[in-house]
Design an enzyme around this catalytic site. Structure first.
Site, short mmCIF file in Angstrom:
data_model
loop_
_atom_site.label_atom_id
_atom_site.label_comp_id
_atom_site.label_asym_id
_atom_site.label_seq_id
_atom_site.Cartn_x
_atom_site.Cartn_y
_atom_site.Cartn_z
CG ASN A 23 52.01 38.90 33.75
OD1 ASN A 23 50.81 38.81 32.75
ND2 ASN A 23 51.70 38.78 34.73
NE ARG A 123 43.80 43.59 37.92
CZ ARG A 123 44.10 42.54 37.03
NH1 ARG A 123 43.56 41.52 36.70
NH2 ARG A 123 45.69 42.53 36.91
CB VAL A 125 43.92 52.49 33.96
CG1 VAL A 125 43.74 50.85 33.64
CG2 VAL A 125 42.78 53.18 33.47
CG ASP A 308 49.91 36.98 39.13
OD1 ASP A 308 48.77 37.60 39.75
OD2 ASP A 308 50.46 37.62 38.16
NE ARG A 400 43.34 35.88 29.75
CZ ARG A 400 43.10 37.00 30.85
NH1 ARG A 400 42.28 36.82 31.79
NH2 ARG A 400 43.81 38.03 30.96
C1 UD1 Z 1 50.31 42.59 36.64
C2 UD1 Z 1 50.08 41.58 36.11
C3 UD1 Z 1 49.14 40.62 37.24
C4 UD1 Z 1 49.75 40.76 38.46
C5 UD1 Z 1 49.91 42.27 38.94
C6 UD1 Z 1 50.40 42.37 40.31
C7 UD1 Z 1 50.47 41.69 33.85
C8 UD1 Z 1 49.79 41.68 32.40
N1 UD1 Z 1 49.70 41.43 34.75
O1 UD1 Z 1 48.84 43.33 36.53
O2 UD1 Z 1 49.35 39.49 36.47
O3 UD1 Z 1 48.83 40.21 39.48
O4 UD1 Z 1 50.75 42.88 38.16
O5 UD1 Z 1 51.65 41.51 40.37
O6 UD1 Z 1 51.79 41.90 33.90
N2 UD1 Z 1 46.17 50.08 40.51
C9 UD1 Z 1 45.50 51.23 40.99
N3 UD1 Z 1 45.36 52.01 39.66
C10 UD1 Z 1 46.02 51.72 38.60
C11 UD1 Z 1 46.82 50.60 38.35
C12 UD1 Z 1 46.87 49.52 39.57
O7 UD1 Z 1 44.70 51.54 41.75
O8 UD1 Z 1 46.44 52.62 37.79
C13 UD1 Z 1 46.10 48.83 41.73
C14 UD1 Z 1 45.51 47.62 41.44
O9 UD1 Z 1 44.03 47.42 41.51
C15 UD1 Z 1 46.08 46.85 42.43
C16 UD1 Z 1 47.56 47.15 42.82
O10 UD1 Z 1 47.36 48.32 42.19
O11 UD1 Z 1 45.32 46.59 43.37
C17 UD1 Z 1 48.47 46.51 41.65
O12 UD1 Z 1 47.90 46.61 40.24
P1 UD1 Z 1 49.01 46.30 39.14
O13 UD1 Z 1 50.50 46.03 39.75
O14 UD1 Z 1 49.06 47.55 38.18
O15 UD1 Z 1 48.77 45.15 38.31
P2 UD1 Z 1 48.80 44.93 36.82
O16 UD1 Z 1 49.71 45.76 36.15
O17 UD1 Z 1 47.43 45.17 36.05
#
Ligand code: UD1
Length: 424
Positions: A23, A123, A125, A308, A400
């Site tokens: 990550n 998930r 963005v 994770d 992965r």
């Molecule tokens: C990263 C990690 C992933 C880990 C996660 C949480 C990488 C490549 N992946 O994922 O392995 O499980 O952190 O530790 O680094 N959310 C929103 N809107 C957004 C972004 C996130 O609502 O724009 C929510 C997500 O759905 C989730 C929470 O925020 O419920 C945390 O997600 P996030 O920390 O962004 O995870 P990733 O960066 O995708």
């Protein structure tokens, strides 16, 4: 399609080298788009997700050279020749969204497909997009793509995240390095991968303060330059292998790991009766003849217990003495490993975001199916402790995120091998 075959019941002894963090590397690679000079990453993990990110960067006109059998990645983006991150690559991996901030910061425009990735909840963005808008970007969502532009460049601003997001913090951190003026990120993620990215960006000439805390301040600069950066150790790989001797019994040293990367998790392991010891080279974990105590776990952003490692911890608690409660607070729908563990004899009830695990005396090997990256490794861990043979199908999920998993475990005495479906 390959399967992994595990014959349980072998105690483990030995040493397991911990690789660079997937990550962290997935966030560091897009940083190469911020400069025309080469960015070199050492201690890179050799994983399919890393190759996917390399393909994505190449599709944008960034040259990627993989040296020392993939341990070292040299990326050079003299210019970005294509500003469209195509659905065909992005859908494979959610981290693809991390090219958006850098492209926009450097050239003032970018088009990125909305991402796919592991099926663990919706998930979105939206936080990435909200943050970039705060820095002056104009965004338009059309046909599954984000069309972003900032013709006069991004400008610094205050970004207050309503919830902690690792990816959004990374995207904004990169974008802000080339924005005009000061950016403040509030309620930023504090994960070690963020600190690693900040260290790399600083080596490239960025001005950043406060990484590892809730507030990060970035003073934009006109340009960044090349750098060489070692990828931080993979704390999720570390935690996963720490569970191997905890489940199977024995003593294994994780070389290159550090307890501080997984402190909340290590505390829970100790509460479950597992010995965790710092060594000169890493962390040693042992379970001799003692049992496993039930513990309650709640996932949370760093420094809390990592989501994770939730699936892997559940595998351990299926064998605990008593009832454990696991609450998943980061992602909905992240208990897909539970039905598979139940096939192996575990006693688990899931209600919404809470799994209640009543320990059983033993697990039995069974054919099971990997559903996502961390779920699949939890089944392998369970297989190490189960009676008989466990066959984990669909192991592409595993590739992965885990480099040479069967080699690392068999070097410690586990009976584990990869078999191709035809031989199966
Ligand atoms: C990263 C990690 C992933 C880990 C996660 C949480 C990488 C490549 N992946 O994922 O392995 O499980 O952190 O530790 O680094 N959310 C929103 N809107 C957004 C972004 C996130 O609502 O724009 C929510 C997500 O759905 C989730 C929470 O925020 O419920 C945390 O997600 P996030 O920390 O962004 O995870 P990733 O960066 O995708």
């Amino acid at each position: 399609m390959d399967s992994i075959l595990v014959r349980g019941g072998q105690r483990l002894t030995g040493r397991i080298p911990i690789s660079g963090a997937k990550n962290a590397c997935l966030a560091l690679m897009p940083a190469a788009l911020l400069t025309e000079e080469p960015l070199t990453l050492t201690n890179a993990p050799r994983l399919s997700d890393i190759r996917t990110m390399a393909q994505l960067l190449e599709s944008l006109g960034c040259e990627v050279a993989s040296l020392q059998a993939g341990r070292v990645l040299v990326m050079g983006a003299e210019g970005i020749s294509n500003h469209v991150a195509d659905y065909d690559i992005v859908r494979k991996m959610r981290a693809s969204i991390l090219v958006l901030g850098p492209m926009l910061a450097r050239d003032g425009h970018a088009v990125v497909s909305l991402p796919g990735g592991c099926a663990i909840g919706a998930r979105p963005v939206d936080l990435h997009l909200m943050g970039l808008e705060r820095l002056g970007a104009t965004l338009d969502l059309r046909d599954g793509y984000v069309h972003a532009s900032a013709p006069n460049g991004l400008r610094g601003g205050l970004v207050e995240f309503p919830m902690v997001s690792v990816g959004a913090t990374e995207n904004l951190l990169m974008a802000a390095t080339l924005a005009k003026g000061t950016t403040v990120l509030r309620n930023a993620a504090r994960e070690p991968e963020i600190a690693d990215l900040a260290r790399c960006l600083r080596a490239m000439g960025a001005q950043i303060e406060g990484e590892g805390t809730e507030t990060i301040e970035i003073e934009g600069v006109d340009r960044l330059h090349g750098a060489t950066h070692p990828v931080v150790a993979d704390r999720i790989e570390l935690g996963t292998y720490m569970l191997a001797p905890a489940l199977a019994g024995g003593e294994v040293e994780m070389v290159g790991g550090r307890r501080e990367l997984v402190a909340a998790f290590a505390d829970k392991l100790e509460a479950a009766g597992i010995e965790v010891e710092d060594t000169a080279d890493g962390v040693k974990v042992s379970r001799q003849n003692g049992g496993i105590a039930a513990v309650d776990v709640e996932t949370a952003p760093f420094p809390g217990f990592p989501t994770d490692l939730q699936a892997q911890m559940m595998a351990l608690l299926t064998l605990a003495d008593g009832v454990s409660r696991l609450e998943e607070r980061i992602f909905e729908n992240r208990f897909m490993h539970a039905p598979e563990l139940i096939r192996m004899g575990a006693h688990i009830e899931v209600h919404g975001g809470v799994a209640t695990v009543t320990g059983v005396e033993r697990l039995r090997g069974a054919p099971v199916m990997a559903t996502d990256l961390r779920a699949s490794v939890s089944l392998i861990l369970a297989g190490l402790a189960a009676e008989g043979e466990t066959r984990v199908a669909r192991v592409y999920h595993l590739d992965r995120g885990y480099e040479r998993l069967e080699d690392k475990l068999s070097a410690c005495g586990a009976q584990i091998e990869r078999v191709s479906e035809r031989a199966a």
